[in-house]
Structures are given as C-alpha cells and as structure tokens.
Design a protein around this motif. Structure first.
Motif, mmCIF file in Angstrom:
data_model
loop_
_atom_site.group_PDB
_atom_site.id
_atom_site.type_symbol
_atom_site.label_atom_id
_atom_site.label_comp_id
_atom_site.label_asym_id
_atom_site.label_seq_id
_atom_site.Cartn_x
_atom_site.Cartn_y
_atom_site.Cartn_z
ATOM 1 N N ASP A 14 0.844 -1.192 0.000
ATOM 2 C CA ASP A 14 0.000 0.000 0.000
ATOM 3 C C ASP A 14 0.873 1.232 0.000
ATOM 4 O OD1 ASP A 14 0.954 0.200 2.572
ATOM 5 O OD2 ASP A 14 -0.986 -0.027 3.573
ATOM 6 N N GLU A 23 -5.533 -5.914 -3.425
ATOM 7 C CA GLU A 23 -4.973 -4.827 -4.236
ATOM 8 C C GLU A 23 -5.378 -3.501 -3.609
ATOM 9 O OE1 GLU A 23 -5.921 -4.980 -8.395
ATOM 10 O OE2 GLU A 23 -5.789 -7.164 -8.411
ATOM 11 N N GLU A 25 -6.582 -0.768 -4.835
ATOM 12 C CA GLU A 25 -7.864 -0.255 -5.331
ATOM 13 C C GLU A 25 -9.029 -1.020 -4.711
ATOM 14 O OE1 GLU A 25 -10.197 -0.140 -9.516
ATOM 15 O OE2 GLU A 25 -8.079 0.437 -9.598
ATOM 16 N N SER A 28 -9.397 0.059 -1.091
ATOM 17 C CA SER A 28 -10.069 1.350 -0.927
ATOM 18 C C SER A 28 -11.571 1.216 -1.194
ATOM 19 C CB SER A 28 -9.449 2.417 -1.824
ATOM 20 O OG SER A 28 -9.692 2.131 -3.186
ATOM 21 N N GLN A 29 -11.934 0.393 -2.177
ATOM 22 C CA GLN A 29 -13.348 0.159 -2.461
ATOM 23 C C GLN A 29 -14.028 -0.539 -1.272
ATOM 24 O OE1 GLN A 29 -13.479 -2.024 -6.127
ATOM 25 N NE2 GLN A 29 -13.126 -0.212 -7.408
#
Length: 132
Positions: A14, A23, A25, A28-29
């Motif tokens: 990260d 991952e 992304e 964060s989602q």
C-alpha cells in the motif's frame, strides 16, 4: 520485478509500503463500502426511530378516536332514550287531554241538566206564587 512477482502471488504494497493481501484499489473500495454500510445502518436506525414515533402517535390517535366514538354512541343512545321518553310523555298527555275532554263533556251535560232543572223550579215557583 519483485512487485510483479508478489502481485502474482496475491500480495501487494500500500502507500505506506505495508504488505497487503488485497490490491490497493480493491482495499479502498472495500473501505468505502464499509463506510457506506455504516452510514446506511445509521440511517436505518434513524428511520426506525421515526417510524416508532409515528406508530406511537397513530396509536394515541386511534385511542382518542375510539374514545370519541364511544362518546358519540353514548350520546346517540341518550338521544334515543330522550326521544322515547318524550313520546311516552306525549302519549300520557294525549290520554290526559282525552280524559279531560270527556270530563268537560260530562260537566256540560250536567250543567245543561241543572239549567233545565233550575228553569223548571223557577217556573214552578212562579206558578206557585201566582196561585196564591
């Protein structure tokens, strides 16, 4: 190259260079979805409070309506009772009127008979005085 090898193995770094299984992304989602879920749960709680207050208010209103309904039924029954009493009283008064009319007619007949008798007695007295 090491990043690619770790990525293939399912490990990622990260922004703080910590090793992560997801991952960045997707992480964060996931975090964003978690926050949205938390907000949704809070909104549902607020909605439940509002609905609870509304249900309580409707229950109170229903109780008041029921109380007024009972008052109206009582008033209607009282009016019916008063109407029946008036009707009974009217019948009693009509019977009394009929009785008084009968009594009046009896008195008229008696008066006429007394007038006739008085006239006869007056005539008898007059004839008696004329004979003397």
């Amino acid at each position: 190259m090491a990043d690619e090898a770790l990525s293939k193995a399912g490990l990622h770094f990260d922004e703080l260079n910590k090793v992560r299984v997801l991952e960045p992304e997707i992480q964060s989602q996931t975090t964003e979805l978690k926050e949205e879920c938390k907000e949704f749960v809070e909104k549902i709680g607020d909605f439940q409070k509002i609905v609870g207050g509304f249900i309580e208010m409707v229950d109170q209103l229903a109780q008041e309506v029921e109380k007024e309904k009972m008052k109206a039924i009582g008033s209607r029954n009282l009016l019916k009772s008063v109407a029946k009493q008036r009707e009974a009283q009217q019948q009693q008064l009509q019977a009394l009127i009929a009785e008084k009319k009968t009594q009046l007619e009896r008195y008229r007949v008696q008066y006429a008979a007394l007038q006739k008798e008085e006239a006869e007695q007056a005539e008898f007295i007059e004839q008696f005085l004329l004979q003397k």
